[in-house]
Design a protein around this motif. Structure first.
Motif, PDB file in Angstrom:
ATOM      1  N   GLY A 216       7.614 -71.993  -0.581  1.00  0.00           N
ATOM      2  CA  GLY A 216       7.839 -72.704  -1.824  1.00  0.00           C
ATOM      3  C   GLY A 216       8.620 -71.863  -2.811  1.00  0.00           C
ATOM      4  O   GLY A 216       8.597 -70.624  -2.753  1.00  0.00           O
ATOM      5  N   SER A 217       9.320 -72.515  -3.711  1.00  0.00           N
ATOM      6  CA  SER A 217      10.063 -71.797  -4.740  1.00  0.00           C
ATOM      7  C   SER A 217       9.122 -71.087  -5.719  1.00  0.00           C
ATOM      8  O   SER A 217       9.546 -70.183  -6.437  1.00  0.00           O
TER       9      SER A 217
ATOM     10  N   SER B 205      14.372 -76.352  -1.238  1.00  0.00           N
ATOM     11  CA  SER B 205      14.607 -75.845  -2.591  1.00  0.00           C
ATOM     12  C   SER B 205      15.659 -76.646  -3.349  1.00  0.00           C
ATOM     13  O   SER B 205      16.745 -76.934  -2.814  1.00  0.00           O
ATOM     14  N   GLN B 206      15.364 -76.969  -4.612  1.00  0.00           N
ATOM     15  CA  GLN B 206      16.375 -77.542  -5.493  1.00  0.00           C
ATOM     16  C   GLN B 206      17.510 -76.527  -5.634  1.00  0.00           C
ATOM     17  O   GLN B 206      17.300 -75.314  -5.490  1.00  0.00           O
TER      18      GLN B 206
ATOM     19  N   GLY C 108      11.611 -76.040  -7.872  1.00  0.00           N
ATOM     20  CA  GLY C 108      11.057 -77.201  -7.199  1.00  0.00           C
ATOM     21  C   GLY C 108      11.386 -77.247  -5.721  1.00  0.00           C
ATOM     22  O   GLY C 108      12.293 -76.549  -5.239  1.00  0.00           O
ATOM     23  N   ASN C 109      10.671 -78.089  -5.005  1.00  0.00           N
ATOM     24  CA  ASN C 109      10.730 -78.127  -3.542  1.00  0.00           C
ATOM     25  C   ASN C 109      11.053 -79.511  -2.980  1.00  0.00           C
ATOM     26  O   ASN C 109      10.640 -79.840  -1.872  1.00  0.00           O
ATOM     27  N   ASP C 110      11.792 -80.302  -3.724  1.00  0.00           N
ATOM     28  CA  ASP C 110      12.017 -81.685  -3.318  1.00  0.00           C
ATOM     29  C   ASP C 110      13.440 -81.977  -2.854  1.00  0.00           C
ATOM     30  O   ASP C 110      13.825 -83.141  -2.732  1.00  0.00           O
TER      31      ASP C 110
ATOM     32  N   ILE D 259       4.660 -76.119  -4.263  1.00  0.00           N
ATOM     33  CA  ILE D 259       4.212 -75.513  -3.024  1.00  0.00           C
ATOM     34  C   ILE D 259       4.481 -76.485  -1.894  1.00  0.00           C
ATOM     35  O   ILE D 259       4.331 -77.695  -2.058  1.00  0.00           O
ATOM     36  N   VAL D 260       4.964 -76.002  -0.767  1.00  0.00           N
ATOM     37  CA  VAL D 260       5.234 -76.863   0.379  1.00  0.00           C
ATOM     38  C   VAL D 260       3.913 -77.187   1.056  1.00  0.00           C
ATOM     39  O   VAL D 260       3.189 -76.309   1.488  1.00  0.00           O
TER      40      VAL D 260
END
Length: 273
Positions: A226-227, A197-198, A161-163, A9-10
């Motif tokens: 978030g994804s 997003s990855q 993922g969100n990194d 989650i962002v």
């Protein structure tokens, strides 16, 4: 054992928190559940103020088995609200992997996480498993659990993922497994991959995950990114396909889900970078 499950989650906005409600204890699975699509949501549980009781089947709190599946953080409620927006007749099974207490998220270890996946198949008879979280490392027990789900015809949908903006090389699991349908996020217009997003060849499909309307613990709504939310939409699409084609084979289900997502308003035909 080190616990490395990460909720996707962002964190650029406030999240509402509540204390765990022990007045809603887990109950036994009914002997004859309605014949409809069941989706296991491995997450933080559901808020009884936000998610209709008629859409919820009995689940389990794996972090605190003596407590209920009432959401203490809000992430699981958000995911569930999105699934029901796109698949309102689905039945959801809350399997609590994470709880919020002492101002931090606590999670089950990898062995329990893997057990939750196999239990979704064997005990809760689910058709779909939604996992809007990820592990930093490839863990054998989790990989085997996802393979077990696939062998039994159960589709596992996971967010990627969100990194990306800070560590674009990270691949999260279970989304990184070939047996899992990996879902990334698009920006709110659906015109490109969301900055957070990855991405990569390992991602199977993208859906809008920026500024998505979600349900909150209090029963209200707000927007979030978030994804996790992209994965919830894809799980809902898969549920609708299963409801119309109960005997569909898993690989065909994956193909048809991706196809329908790409033709929908929550997807834009972009090049996977």
């Amino acid at each position: 054992m080190k616990k490395v499950i990460v909720l996707f989650i962002v964190l650029s906005f406030a999240v509402l928190f509540v204390a765990c409600n022990s007045e809603n204890p887990n109950i036994e699975m009914p002997e004859e559940a309605p014949k409809t699509v069941r989706i296991a949501v491995i997450d933080t549980g559901f808020s009884s103020k936000a998610i209709p009781a008629e859409n919820i089947l009995s689940g389990k709190n794996y972090y605190y088995p003596e407590l209920s599946t009432e959401d203490t953080y809000g992430h699981g409620t958000a995911v569930a609200s999105i699934i029901l927006r796109y698949s309102p007749k689905a039945f959801l099974v809350p399997l609590v992997s994470n709880v919020f207490e002492d101002n931090k998220i606590r999670q089950v270890d990898n062995e329990v996480f893997a057990q939750m996946i196999t239990d979704a198949v064997d005990i809760y008879d689910c058709d779909i498993i939604n996992i809007s979280a990820g592990l930093i490392l490839d863990k054998e027990e989790v990989r085997k659990a996802c393979a077990y789900a696939e062998e039994n015809g159960v589709i596992v949908v996971a967010s990627v993922g969100n990194d990306y903006d800070v560590n674009g090389k990270v691949m999260y699991y279970p989304a990184g497994y070939e047996t899992v349908l990996a879902v990334g996020a698009l920006n709110k217009e659906g015109s490109e991959i969301a900055y957070f997003s990855q991405r990569g060849e390992w991602v199977d499909v993208f859906a809008v995950g920026e500024e998505v309307t979600i349900g909150t613990l209090s029963g209200n709504t707000r927007t979030s990114s978030g994804s996790s939310y992209s994965a919830a939409k894809v799980a809902a699409f898969a549920a609708n396909i299963i409801s119309q084609n109960p005997e569909i084979e898993l690989e065909k289900l994956k193909e048809k889900t991706i196809e329908e997502i790409k033709q929908s308003e929550i997807y834009y035909n972009i090049t996977n970078e």
